[in-house]
Design a protein around this motif. Structure first.
Motif, PDB file in Angstrom:
ATOM      1  N   ARG A  95       0.829  -1.144   0.066  1.00  0.00           N
ATOM      2  CA  ARG A  95       0.019  -0.119  -0.052  1.00  0.00           C
ATOM      3  C   ARG A  95       0.812   1.120  -0.016  1.00  0.00           C
ATOM      4  O   ARG A  95       0.534   2.552  -0.450  1.00  0.00           O
ATOM      5  N   ARG A  96       2.298   1.050   0.693  1.00  0.00           N
ATOM      6  CA  ARG A  96       2.922   2.277   0.393  1.00  0.00           C
ATOM      7  C   ARG A  96       3.556   2.501  -0.921  1.00  0.00           C
ATOM      8  O   ARG A  96       4.708   3.207  -1.034  1.00  0.00           O
ATOM      9  N   LEU A  97       3.460   1.687  -1.896  1.00  0.00           N
ATOM     10  CA  LEU A  97       4.172   1.599  -3.088  1.00  0.00           C
ATOM     11  C   LEU A  97       5.687   1.137  -2.902  1.00  0.00           C
ATOM     12  O   LEU A  97       6.533   1.360  -3.521  1.00  0.00           O
ATOM     13  N   ASP A  98       5.910   0.281  -1.783  1.00  0.00           N
ATOM     14  CA  ASP A  98       7.331  -0.198  -1.662  1.00  0.00           C
ATOM     15  C   ASP A  98       7.393  -1.247  -2.598  1.00  0.00           C
ATOM     16  O   ASP A  98       6.345  -2.181  -2.651  1.00  0.00           O
ATOM     17  N   VAL A  99       8.310  -1.564  -3.271  1.00  0.00           N
ATOM     18  CA  VAL A  99       8.493  -2.804  -4.131  1.00  0.00           C
ATOM     19  C   VAL A  99       8.972  -4.014  -3.482  1.00  0.00           C
ATOM     20  O   VAL A  99       9.815  -3.859  -2.876  1.00  0.00           O
ATOM     21  N   LEU A 100       7.968  -4.843  -3.343  1.00  0.00           N
ATOM     22  CA  LEU A 100       8.337  -6.297  -2.703  1.00  0.00           C
ATOM     23  C   LEU A 100       8.928  -7.219  -3.637  1.00  0.00           C
ATOM     24  O   LEU A 100       9.643  -8.049  -3.144  1.00  0.00           O
ATOM     25  N   ALA A 101       8.750  -7.328  -4.972  1.00  0.00           N
ATOM     26  CA  ALA A 101       9.170  -8.078  -6.015  1.00  0.00           C
ATOM     27  C   ALA A 101       9.170  -7.612  -7.211  1.00  0.00           C
ATOM     28  O   ALA A 101       8.407  -6.704  -7.648  1.00  0.00           O
ATOM     29  N   ARG A 102      10.147  -7.937  -7.973  1.00  0.00           N
ATOM     30  CA  ARG A 102      10.339  -7.659  -9.497  1.00  0.00           C
ATOM     31  C   ARG A 102      10.901  -9.012 -10.313  1.00  0.00           C
ATOM     32  O   ARG A 102      11.557  -9.519  -9.802  1.00  0.00           O
ATOM     33  N   ASN A 103      10.258  -9.113 -11.391  1.00  0.00           N
ATOM     34  CA  ASN A 103      10.851 -10.258 -12.003  1.00  0.00           C
ATOM     35  C   ASN A 103      12.284  -9.630 -12.949  1.00  0.00           C
ATOM     36  O   ASN A 103      12.375  -8.322 -12.949  1.00  0.00           O
ATOM     37  N   ARG A 104      12.769 -10.175 -13.722  1.00  0.00           N
ATOM     38  CA  ARG A 104      14.140 -10.271 -14.318  1.00  0.00           C
ATOM     39  C   ARG A 104      13.900  -8.669 -15.400  1.00  0.00           C
ATOM     40  O   ARG A 104      14.794  -7.939 -15.221  1.00  0.00           O
ATOM     41  N   LEU A 105      12.673  -8.803 -15.942  1.00  0.00           N
ATOM     42  CA  LEU A 105      12.638  -7.662 -17.074  1.00  0.00           C
ATOM     43  C   LEU A 105      12.325  -6.671 -16.172  1.00  0.00           C
ATOM     44  O   LEU A 105      12.714  -5.266 -16.806  1.00  0.00           O
ATOM     45  N   ALA A 106      11.407  -6.671 -15.562  1.00  0.00           N
ATOM     46  CA  ALA A 106      11.149  -5.255 -14.439  1.00  0.00           C
ATOM     47  C   ALA A 106      12.418  -4.742 -13.892  1.00  0.00           C
ATOM     48  O   ALA A 106      12.547  -3.636 -13.670  1.00  0.00           O
ATOM     49  N   ASN A 107      13.245  -5.616 -13.012  1.00  0.00           N
ATOM     50  CA  ASN A 107      14.561  -5.148 -12.741  1.00  0.00           C
ATOM     51  C   ASN A 107      15.149  -4.478 -13.748  1.00  0.00           C
ATOM     52  O   ASN A 107      16.167  -3.546 -13.296  1.00  0.00           O
ATOM     53  N   ALA A 108      15.408  -5.097 -14.991  1.00  0.00           N
ATOM     54  CA  ALA A 108      16.220  -4.293 -16.064  1.00  0.00           C
ATOM     55  C   ALA A 108      15.533  -2.829 -16.323  1.00  0.00           C
ATOM     56  O   ALA A 108      16.229  -2.077 -16.688  1.00  0.00           O
ATOM     57  N   LEU A 109      14.279  -2.784 -16.185  1.00  0.00           N
ATOM     58  CA  LEU A 109      13.583  -1.600 -16.363  1.00  0.00           C
ATOM     59  C   LEU A 109      13.722  -0.691 -15.467  1.00  0.00           C
ATOM     60  O   LEU A 109      13.932   0.582 -15.625  1.00  0.00           O
ATOM     61  N   TYR A 110      13.659  -0.968 -14.012  1.00  0.00           N
ATOM     62  CA  TYR A 110      13.722  -0.085 -13.080  1.00  0.00           C
ATOM     63  C   TYR A 110      14.951  -0.182 -12.151  1.00  0.00           C
ATOM     64  O   TYR A 110      15.321   0.808 -11.437  1.00  0.00           O
ATOM     65  N   GLY A 111      15.625  -1.198 -12.228  1.00  0.00           N
ATOM     66  CA  GLY A 111      16.627  -1.516 -11.215  1.00  0.00           C
ATOM     67  C   GLY A 111      17.900  -0.610 -11.070  1.00  0.00           C
ATOM     68  O   GLY A 111      18.665  -0.392 -10.361  1.00  0.00           O
ATOM     69  N   LEU A 125      17.871   2.435 -11.561  1.00  0.00           N
ATOM     70  CA  LEU A 125      17.697   3.676 -10.737  1.00  0.00           C
ATOM     71  C   LEU A 125      18.001   3.678  -9.299  1.00  0.00           C
ATOM     72  O   LEU A 125      17.653   2.763  -8.379  1.00  0.00           O
ATOM     73  N   ASP A 126      18.451   4.645  -8.710  1.00  0.00           N
ATOM     74  CA  ASP A 126      18.775   4.836  -7.314  1.00  0.00           C
ATOM     75  C   ASP A 126      18.016   6.255  -6.885  1.00  0.00           C
ATOM     76  O   ASP A 126      18.454   7.275  -7.096  1.00  0.00           O
ATOM     77  N   PRO A 127      16.855   6.008  -5.859  1.00  0.00           N
ATOM     78  CA  PRO A 127      16.381   4.868  -5.276  1.00  0.00           C
ATOM     79  C   PRO A 127      15.358   4.060  -6.262  1.00  0.00           C
ATOM     80  O   PRO A 127      14.520   4.648  -7.104  1.00  0.00           O
ATOM     81  N   SER A 128      15.240   2.655  -6.063  1.00  0.00           N
ATOM     82  CA  SER A 128      14.049   2.174  -6.816  1.00  0.00           C
ATOM     83  C   SER A 128      13.176   1.178  -5.738  1.00  0.00           C
ATOM     84  O   SER A 128      12.723   0.282  -6.095  1.00  0.00           O
ATOM     85  N   ASP A 129      13.496   1.251  -4.351  1.00  0.00           N
ATOM     86  CA  ASP A 129      12.741   0.295  -3.420  1.00  0.00           C
ATOM     87  C   ASP A 129      11.490   0.885  -3.356  1.00  0.00           C
ATOM     88  O   ASP A 129      10.610  -0.013  -2.540  1.00  0.00           O
ATOM     89  N   ASN A 130      11.070   1.922  -3.502  1.00  0.00           N
ATOM     90  CA  ASN A 130       9.653   2.572  -3.460  1.00  0.00           C
ATOM     91  C   ASN A 130       9.380   3.423  -4.758  1.00  0.00           C
ATOM     92  O   ASN A 130      10.263   4.312  -5.003  1.00  0.00           O
TER      93      ASN A 130
END
Length: 274
Positions: free
Chosen positions: A127-143, A145-150
């Motif tokens: 609900r806080r839009l914390d990122v709990l899990a990403r698959n490989r392609l989403a990690n390549a899309l967002y990962g 970036l710093d920060p990308s945990d939320n």
């Protein structure tokens, strides 16, 4: 966060964004010092006394009836989500008791499903839009970036965010409205997040103060990735029935589009770097 203060802040913000023309009142010849409706105008249209409405905005009236809340929602022209949010502020939830490690645990079955999608970025958030899990392609899309945990921290605090989101203003406002719609104000971690973003970003303060409420379930987002290039992706936000506080965001490109080719390039790049 005090529920009565939140209710008053919400009413005040929405009152200031509601125009005379929207409610069918004449503007008159004199200039108005403040935007939107006056307190006495809202009270008149809602069928309550001005004193009662002032007590609501000041947090001194703690038990508005459903009839009063419905009348205020109609005057302020709230949609279904904003009306539900108004009722929730007037009837706050019990204090947050569930440990974060229980509410934020993504099921192994869902993780395996996400991992099998080689052409579809997928992200699980709370609900806080914390990122709990990403698959490989989403990690390549967002990962990268710093920060990308939320998703809010990424949007407002990552230096590259305005380049990454070509429609930054729209996307930032949408995420802020999503946080409002899903937020549990009894959650101390939410209070910490809002405080952090408010201190670090004037843009977040501006958007948060609008009290927009919109739990977007589908939309189109444009990205500009440093390696894959420009992408236009459609997404669906799906509730995880086994964990109702979680949402699964699934992104897809139109078939045979340049964005589909860009996703294929992104998948290839992510595979080579593993």
């Amino acid at each position: 966060m005090d529920g009565c203060r939140l209710l008053g802040d919400f009413l005040r913000a929405r009152r200031q964004m509601t125009t005379l023309e929207q409610v069918g009142l004449a503007r008159g010849d004199h200039r108005r010092r403040t935007p939107g409706l006056r307190r006495e105008e809202v009270a008149m249209l809602a069928g309550v006394s001005t004193d009662y409405y002032i007590r609501l905005e000041q947090g001194r009236e703690r038990h508005p009836s459903d009839q009063v809340l419905g009348a205020l929602a109609q005057v302020l022209q709230l949609d279904d989500e904003a009306t539900a949010h108004l009722h929730e502020l007037a009837r706050p939830r019990q204090p947050w008791l569930m440990p974060a490690d229980r509410t934020d645990r993504v099921s192994p079955t869902l993780l395996r499903l996400m991992g099998s999608w080689s052409e579809t970025p997928a992200v699980v958030v709370n609900r806080r839009l914390d990122v709990l899990a990403r698959n490989r392609l989403a990690n390549a899309l967002y990962g990268w970036l710093d920060p990308s945990d939320n998703m809010l921290r990424l949007t407002f605090l990552a230096p590259e965010a305005r380049e990454f989101y070509p429609d930054w203003e729209k996307d930032a406002a949408s995420k802020t409205a999503q946080l409002r719609a899903a937020a549990d104000y009894a959650d101390p971690l939410l209070i910490e997040l809002v405080k952090e973003l408010s201190q670090a970003s004037e843009d977040f303060c501006r958007m948060w103060a609008r009290y927009d409420v919109q739990a977007t379930t589908c939309d189109t987002v444009r990205f500009r990735h440093p390696e894959a290039g420009d992408l236009t992706l459609n997404y669906e936000a799906l509730t995880v029935n086994s964990a109702p506080s979680q949402a699964l965001f699934v992104f897809q490109a139109e078939p045979d589009s340049p964005s589909e080719a860009a996703l294929a390039r992104l998948d290839k790049i992510s595979a080579e770097t593993e």
